[in-house]
Write an enzyme that holds these catalytic residues in place. Structure first.
Site, PDB file in Angstrom:
ATOM      1  N   LYS A 102       0.962  -1.467  -0.063  1.00  0.00           N
ATOM      2  CA  LYS A 102      -0.093   0.021  -0.081  1.00  0.00           C
ATOM      3  C   LYS A 102       0.856   1.305   0.098  1.00  0.00           C
ATOM      4  O   LYS A 102       1.943   1.193   0.412  1.00  0.00           O
ATOM      5  CB  LYS A 102      -0.929   0.141   1.377  1.00  0.00           C
ATOM      6  CG  LYS A 102      -2.091   0.896   0.959  1.00  0.00           C
ATOM      7  CD  LYS A 102      -3.190   0.325   0.405  1.00  0.00           C
ATOM      8  CE  LYS A 102      -4.392   0.970  -0.001  1.00  0.00           C
ATOM      9  NZ  LYS A 102      -5.625   0.334  -0.513  1.00  0.00           N
TER      10      LYS A 102
HETATM   11  P1  NAD Z   1     -12.881   7.976  -3.245  1.00  0.00           P
HETATM   12  O1  NAD Z   1     -11.776   8.995  -2.888  1.00  0.00           O
HETATM   13  O2  NAD Z   1     -13.361   7.875  -4.709  1.00  0.00           O
HETATM   14  O3  NAD Z   1     -14.325   8.335  -2.284  1.00  0.00           O
HETATM   15  C1  NAD Z   1     -14.086   8.635  -0.833  1.00  0.00           C
HETATM   16  C2  NAD Z   1     -15.549   9.043  -0.386  1.00  0.00           C
HETATM   17  O4  NAD Z   1     -15.189   9.291   1.182  1.00  0.00           O
HETATM   18  C3  NAD Z   1     -15.821  10.434  -1.129  1.00  0.00           C
HETATM   19  O5  NAD Z   1     -17.181  10.590  -1.141  1.00  0.00           O
HETATM   20  C4  NAD Z   1     -15.524  11.272   0.179  1.00  0.00           C
HETATM   21  O6  NAD Z   1     -16.121  12.485   0.030  1.00  0.00           O
HETATM   22  C5  NAD Z   1     -15.852  10.320   1.365  1.00  0.00           C
HETATM   23  N1  NAD Z   1     -15.080  11.032   2.413  1.00  0.00           N
HETATM   24  C6  NAD Z   1     -13.918  11.457   2.547  1.00  0.00           C
HETATM   25  N2  NAD Z   1     -13.904  12.011   4.114  1.00  0.00           N
HETATM   26  C7  NAD Z   1     -14.848  11.662   4.437  1.00  0.00           C
HETATM   27  C8  NAD Z   1     -15.432  11.843   5.982  1.00  0.00           C
HETATM   28  N3  NAD Z   1     -14.551  12.347   6.761  1.00  0.00           N
HETATM   29  N4  NAD Z   1     -16.467  11.452   6.016  1.00  0.00           N
HETATM   30  C9  NAD Z   1     -17.245  10.967   5.106  1.00  0.00           C
HETATM   31  N5  NAD Z   1     -16.983  10.846   4.159  1.00  0.00           N
HETATM   32  C10 NAD Z   1     -15.895  10.947   3.626  1.00  0.00           C
HETATM   33  O7  NAD Z   1     -12.438   6.624  -2.484  1.00  0.00           O
HETATM   34  P2  NAD Z   1     -12.715   5.172  -2.930  1.00  0.00           P
HETATM   35  O8  NAD Z   1     -11.779   4.779  -3.839  1.00  0.00           O
HETATM   36  O9  NAD Z   1     -14.403   5.093  -3.116  1.00  0.00           O
HETATM   37  O10 NAD Z   1     -12.478   4.482  -1.545  1.00  0.00           O
HETATM   38  C11 NAD Z   1     -13.299   4.568  -0.326  1.00  0.00           C
HETATM   39  C12 NAD Z   1     -12.886   3.277   0.602  1.00  0.00           C
HETATM   40  O11 NAD Z   1     -12.700   2.221  -0.300  1.00  0.00           O
HETATM   41  C13 NAD Z   1     -11.600   3.436   0.974  1.00  0.00           C
HETATM   42  O12 NAD Z   1     -11.384   3.055   2.392  1.00  0.00           O
HETATM   43  C14 NAD Z   1     -10.603   2.629   0.406  1.00  0.00           C
HETATM   44  O13 NAD Z   1      -9.518   2.166   0.795  1.00  0.00           O
HETATM   45  C15 NAD Z   1     -11.739   1.344  -0.028  1.00  0.00           C
HETATM   46  N6  NAD Z   1     -11.295   0.710  -1.183  1.00  0.00           N
HETATM   47  C16 NAD Z   1     -11.261   1.311  -2.547  1.00  0.00           C
HETATM   48  C17 NAD Z   1     -11.067   0.852  -3.837  1.00  0.00           C
HETATM   49  C18 NAD Z   1     -10.866   1.126  -4.948  1.00  0.00           C
HETATM   50  O14 NAD Z   1     -10.759   0.476  -5.903  1.00  0.00           O
HETATM   51  N7  NAD Z   1     -11.164   2.360  -5.100  1.00  0.00           N
HETATM   52  C19 NAD Z   1     -10.590  -0.847  -3.503  1.00  0.00           C
HETATM   53  C20 NAD Z   1     -10.869  -1.608  -2.199  1.00  0.00           C
HETATM   54  C21 NAD Z   1     -11.414  -0.819  -0.995  1.00  0.00           C
END
Ligand code: NAD
Length: 411
Positions: A102
């Site tokens: 990561k």
């Molecule tokens: P992203 O940046 O696309 O979206 C994140 C979202 O969280 C946004 O809507 C943002 O406004 C919101 N956010 C940020 N801070 C916040 C807060 N304090 N309170 C509430 N909402 C808040 O990110 P993502 O890729 O959707 O990732 C989200 C989660 O999923 C993370 O934990 C990430 O590790 C996990 N994840 C992502 C992927 C991927 O392929 N993108 C894969 C596996 C896991």
């Protein structure tokens, strides 16, 4: 609680079930390599700014290490270390030939211009290009990063090592990316939710859903579940929560975010609630899909949803997990629930190496097959050993990584 310590608690619960020795636990827990680099760049106003970037490579006994790159102000070494370890167990649970890694940079991309984010990304790659690569460690998107950042990474890496699209996944489709990669994590969450509801004899159309986070994972999960007839009644992002008991107008919300730089700030077609209140809504299914550590011992007793599916990484603290388990709440853990992203990344990497591209239908079919197999194994193990789905998933992952480590020869 520190993120890495929390993860160790989950690891140890599974390791206890497996009678794993102390020496083996240490071997599987301690990351192989941790790198911290200085990223000095000139900002748009001509000022010098210095950031810190991290890459943690946790385990490579099952293949090259794989893991996202996170841009968020709260990123630190402890969080990156925990997320790297989580990737080791996740890739093993769905049985794709990778280890875990990561990366992260403590910046708030929303407060930077795209040119600044590009300079920071390229400078980070200047610093770590010699420890990543298609056969060693392959970055991908995570919170705060997307296809554009991945294109910059590919381009910057090529300046040192030549044309090598498999050095990073989650790239734009026009630039060696995979049709369906962007939707894959959220789609995977959706696929697994429907499987879980089936096992629990619940009907999608009687399932009200609240989703924290409306970024990549949250928005695609919402779309998939509403198409599968679930009723998505609340979503939130950094600006707060939006609640409509009769069901949200998701197409309108997607349009709104496209027109407002990705945020729902100012959206008025739903009741405004706080992010904290969203977690405690009267719904059948809660999906945290933003930050880690949001379900705690403090709010767990007030969480009404009987099912939690972890779209985000590490959203549930171990003491909250215990409270909820005792109460009978079913939790589908992150290392299975959001594994659709790394699975599609694996498909992208395979195709980059073959210089061949699948169509979206094949990507979706193969994604469904990999996740179904993972779900089936975890469910059966949890029934057989009478443990939570989380402990079962860790047992499956630890077993696979442990066997590969021993077979490869330890000393
Ligand atoms: P992203 O940046 O696309 O979206 C994140 C979202 O969280 C946004 O809507 C943002 O406004 C919101 N956010 C940020 N801070 C916040 C807060 N304090 N309170 C509430 N909402 C808040 O990110 P993502 O890729 O959707 O990732 C989200 C989660 O999923 C993370 O934990 C990430 O590790 C996990 N994840 C992502 C992927 C991927 O392929 N993108 C894969 C596996 C896991």
């Amino acid at each position: 609680m520190r993120a890495f310590d929390a993860l160790q608690i989950y690891f140890n619960r599974a390791a206890d079930q497996m009678d794993l020795t102390e020496n083996m636990r240490r071997l599987l827990v301690i990351p192989k390599r941790e790198v911290q680099v200085q990223i000095a760049v000139e900002m748009d106003d001509g000022e010098l700014a210095t950031f810190i970037g991290y890459r943690v490579q946790h385990n490579n006994s099952r293949g090259p290490m794989k893991g996202g790159l996170r841009y968020h102000p709260q990123v630190d070494l402890d969080e990156v270390r925990a997320l790297a370890a989580l990737m080791t167990w996740k890739t093993a649970v769905v049985n794709i030939p990778y280890g875990g890694a990561k990366g992260g940079i403590a910046i708030d991309p929303m407060r930077l211009s795209r040119r600044e984010v590009e300079r920071i990304t390229r400078k980070f790659i200047d610093e770590i290009h010699d420890i990543i690569g298609p056969d060693s460690d392959i970055p991908a998107p995570d919170m705060g990063t997307g296809a554009e950042e991945m294109a910059w990474i590919m381009n910057q890496y090529a300046k040192y090592h030549g044309f090598s699209p498999a050095c990073v996944t989650g790239k734009p489709v026009e630039m060696f990316g995979l049709p369906g990669r962007e939707e894959a994590t959220g789609r995977g969450v959706g696929i697994l939710v429907i499987k879980l509801l089936g096992r629990l004899n619940r009907k999608p159309d009687l399932t009200r859903v609240a989703i924290q986070g409306f970024g990549n994972v949250g928005s695609h999960t919402a779309k998939y579940l509403s198409e599968a007839t679930c009723r998505v009644v609340a979503v939130s992002d950094i600006s707060g929560g939006y609640y409509r008991p009769e069901g949200l107008d998701l197409s309108g919300m997607f349009r709104y975010t496209r027109e407002h730089r990705g945020t729902l700030e100012g959206y008025t077609e739903a009741e405004r609630i706080s992010n904290a209140a969203l977690l405690e809504l009267d719904v059948e299914l809660l999906i945290p899909a933003a930050l880690g550590g949001v379900v705690t011992a403090e709010n767990a007793p007030r969480i009404k949803a009987p099912i939690i599916v972890e779209g985000a990484n590490a959203p549930t603290e171990p003491d909250a997990d215990e409270i909820l388990f005792k109460r009978g709440t079913i939790i589908l853990p992150d290392i299975l629930a959001n594994s659709g992203g790394v699975t599609a990344s694996y498909f992208e990497w395979v195709q980059n190496r073959q210089h061949y591209q699948w169509g979206i239908n094949r990507v979706r079919q193969e994604l469904d097959a990999v996740l179904s197999e993972g779900f089936q194994r975890v469910w059966e193990l949890s029934v057989e050993r009478k443990v939570s789905l989380r402990t079962a998933a860790f047992m499956l992952g630890i077993g696979r990584v442990g066997r590969a480590t021993v077979l490869g020869g330890i000393t």
